[in-house]
Design an enzyme around this catalytic site. Structure first.
Site, short mmCIF file in Angstrom:
data_model
loop_
_atom_site.label_atom_id
_atom_site.label_comp_id
_atom_site.label_asym_id
_atom_site.label_seq_id
_atom_site.Cartn_x
_atom_site.Cartn_y
_atom_site.Cartn_z
N ARG A 61 0.90 -1.16 0.00
CA ARG A 61 0.00 0.00 0.00
C ARG A 61 0.94 1.20 0.00
O ARG A 61 1.90 1.24 0.77
CB ARG A 61 -0.87 0.02 1.24
CG ARG A 61 -1.51 -1.33 1.57
CD ARG A 61 -2.89 -1.50 0.99
NE ARG A 61 -3.42 -2.83 1.34
CZ ARG A 61 -4.38 -3.44 0.67
NH1 ARG A 61 -4.95 -2.89 -0.37
NH2 ARG A 61 -4.82 -4.61 1.06
N CYS A 62 0.69 2.16 -0.85
CA CYS A 62 1.63 3.28 -0.98
C CYS A 62 0.89 4.61 -0.91
O CYS A 62 0.22 5.01 -1.86
CB CYS A 62 2.38 3.14 -2.30
SG CYS A 62 3.39 4.56 -2.72
N GLY A 113 -6.55 -4.47 -7.34
CA GLY A 113 -7.97 -4.25 -7.10
C GLY A 113 -8.40 -2.86 -7.55
O GLY A 113 -7.67 -2.16 -8.26
N SER A 164 -5.96 0.13 -6.81
CA SER A 164 -4.78 0.13 -7.67
C SER A 164 -5.11 0.61 -9.08
O SER A 164 -4.35 1.35 -9.70
CB SER A 164 -4.20 -1.29 -7.77
OG SER A 164 -3.96 -1.78 -6.48
N SER A 206 -7.77 -10.01 -7.32
CA SER A 206 -8.46 -9.80 -6.04
C SER A 206 -9.17 -11.08 -5.64
O SER A 206 -9.85 -11.68 -6.47
CB SER A 206 -9.47 -8.67 -6.18
OG SER A 206 -10.34 -8.66 -5.07
N ASP A 222 -11.60 -11.34 -3.60
CA ASP A 222 -13.01 -11.10 -3.24
C ASP A 222 -14.01 -11.22 -4.39
O ASP A 222 -15.20 -11.30 -4.16
CB ASP A 222 -13.17 -9.70 -2.64
CG ASP A 222 -12.45 -9.55 -1.32
OD1 ASP A 222 -12.12 -10.58 -0.71
OD2 ASP A 222 -12.20 -8.40 -0.90
N ARG A 281 -20.82 -31.00 16.46
CA ARG A 281 -20.65 -29.58 16.79
C ARG A 281 -21.19 -28.66 15.71
O ARG A 281 -21.40 -29.05 14.55
CB ARG A 281 -19.15 -29.27 16.94
CG ARG A 281 -18.62 -29.68 18.29
CD ARG A 281 -17.19 -29.21 18.47
NE ARG A 281 -16.74 -29.65 19.77
CZ ARG A 281 -15.57 -30.24 20.02
NH1 ARG A 281 -14.70 -30.41 19.06
NH2 ARG A 281 -15.26 -30.61 21.24
N MET A 305 -13.33 -14.05 4.06
CA MET A 305 -13.09 -12.67 3.63
C MET A 305 -14.24 -12.15 2.77
O MET A 305 -15.04 -12.94 2.26
CB MET A 305 -11.75 -12.57 2.91
CG MET A 305 -10.59 -12.69 3.88
SD MET A 305 -9.00 -12.34 3.12
CE MET A 305 -7.93 -12.45 4.56
N GLU A 332 -16.79 -11.37 6.31
CA GLU A 332 -16.30 -10.40 7.30
C GLU A 332 -17.07 -9.08 7.26
O GLU A 332 -17.10 -8.37 8.25
CB GLU A 332 -14.79 -10.18 7.14
CG GLU A 332 -14.40 -9.58 5.82
CD GLU A 332 -12.88 -9.35 5.70
OE1 GLU A 332 -12.43 -9.22 4.57
OE2 GLU A 332 -12.20 -9.32 6.72
#
Ligand code: ATP
Length: 368
Positions: A75-76, A105, A108, A151, A153, A188, A195, A252
């Site tokens: 990340r910039c 993504g 970008s 990506s 996602d 259970r 994500m 999420e």
């Protein structure tokens, strides 16, 4: 013949290496020089041979299946500032690069389009301040940009699949298959977080592919009472029919009707308090990004890499910044700006709870 650079940016995704490999080899095959920019936009802003390297055919040998991105990503914040983009412009000219392909993504690709549209003013400033010569100015007046979408996602508009999404989905399904065995043994319930902040594709597809009992996605919120009652009804029904395990998948970004997040803990509390199930939470986390790329992503990344080089070499005046997409199984060029705009509008509509708008925006994309 062009000097084409490739960069990966934003979150890493399996298949990015395959995309870089295809771009570098397609560029060389077509008689161009190929470069890699290491560490995303921060490599471009820092410049020099450490970050901008010419690549040979052999440099990318064995990258087709590998997960992550071997040329790094970051990340910039500097690239979001004009001075950062000015430095990037100078560094590209110093390295002799006149075309850039960015795999990332929506953030970008927004940066890539901004860089292209600002390029004439950046290069003029470099000439006026004598940072580049008049010959360099003439040679590098035009910058060609192309985007490929990496990506996990699958959250980008104007493409049916993003590079990495199917690998991530496969990893989630594999993890749930493992959990199934132990859940079944102990009868259970497991609440599994996957994500997807604005897009429930991973949760939805994983739910279908693992026959989960219930899923929560950002696109389908409901009131607390509604989801609690509905989930309990469904899970109880499945248990009454003899199912020994319960799997609930939570994206999420899952939210309730009041726009507050629905967390795994919220779901666990309901399963324990109302249904008295022995319940555990598993957050899959970065496992979802890891591992090798599945065959589909290797193929998608390769086809799109070649298409990106073609787009650079052929140029497309009608689409100044093309994004390489896959629509109905065909590799096509789409306007990057429009795709990013639509993606942002969908995310915004979801976060404002305007689902009608989100759905109609998604329809726009498919009916185009
Ligand atoms: P992911 O979907 O994994 O989050 P992304 O590409 O959307 O990927 P971002 O963090 O949004 O990830 O963007 C990656 C980088 O792109 C940023 O760190 C920044 O350098 C650049 N970038 C993002 N938005 C802009 C912008 N509006 N202008 C210039 N550069 C940008």
């Amino acid at each position: 013949k062009r000097n084409i650079a490739v960069m990966t940016s934003g979150g890493d995704a399996p298949g990015m290496n395959a995309n870089v490999r295809a771009i570098i080899r397609a560029a060389i095959y077509k008689g161009c020089k190929a470069f890699a920019v290491y560490e995303g936009y921060s490599g471009l802003v820092k410049g020099g041979p450490k970050y901008i390297r010419e690549m040979s055919w052999h440099d990318v040998r064995g990258w087709l299946a590998e997960g992550g991105t071997n040329i790094g990503t970051a990340r910039c914040m500097e690239f979001k500032e004009r001075w950062g983009r000015l430095a990037a412009c100078k560094n590209m000219i110093d390295a002799g690069i006149d075309a850039l392909i960015v795999c990332g993504g929506d953030g970008s690709l927004t940066g890539a389009d901004l860089f292209r549209s600002e390029w004439p003013s950046l290069i003029s400033e470099l000439k006026e301040t004598k940072k580049i010569t008049a010959e360099q100015y003439d040679k590098y007046k035009h910058l060609n940009i192309c985007g490929t979408v990496g990506s996990i996602d699958n959250d980008m508009s104007s493409t049916d699949a993003t590079i990495g999404a199917y690998s991530s989905l496969a990893r989630i399904c594999q993890a749930i298959d493992y959990i199934d065995a132990t859940a079944n043994s102990h009868q259970r319930a497991f609440v599994i977080e996957v994500m997807g902040r604005h897009c429930g594709w991973l949760a939805l597809m994983a739910g279908m592919a693992t026959s989960a009992d219930y899923i929560f996605i950002p696109e389908l919120p409901s009131s607390k009472k509604d989801w609690q009652d509905h989930m309990c009804k469904i899970v109880s029904k499945h248990r009454e029919r003899g199912k020994r395990k319960t799997i609930v998948i939570v994206a999420e970004g899952a939210i309730g009707a009041d726009l507050t997040p629905i967390t795994c803990k919220d779901v666990l509390n309901v399963l324990v308090d109302r249904l008295h199930l022995d319940t555990r939470i598993t957050t899959l986390g970065h496992v979802q990004r890891g591992g090798t790329a599945v065959a589909y992503d290797r193929m998608l990344a390769t086809l799109q890499g070649v298409a990106a080089v073609d787009a650079i070499l052929e140029g497309s005046p009608e689409i100044p910044s093309p994004m390489i997409s896959i629509v109905e199984n065909k590799i096509v060029r789409k306007p990057l700006v429009e795709a990013v705009k639509l993606t942002k509008q969908v995310a915004e509509a979801i976060s404002k709870k305007d689902f009608q708008k989100a759905i109609s925006l998604r329809d726009t994309e498919f009916n185009e």
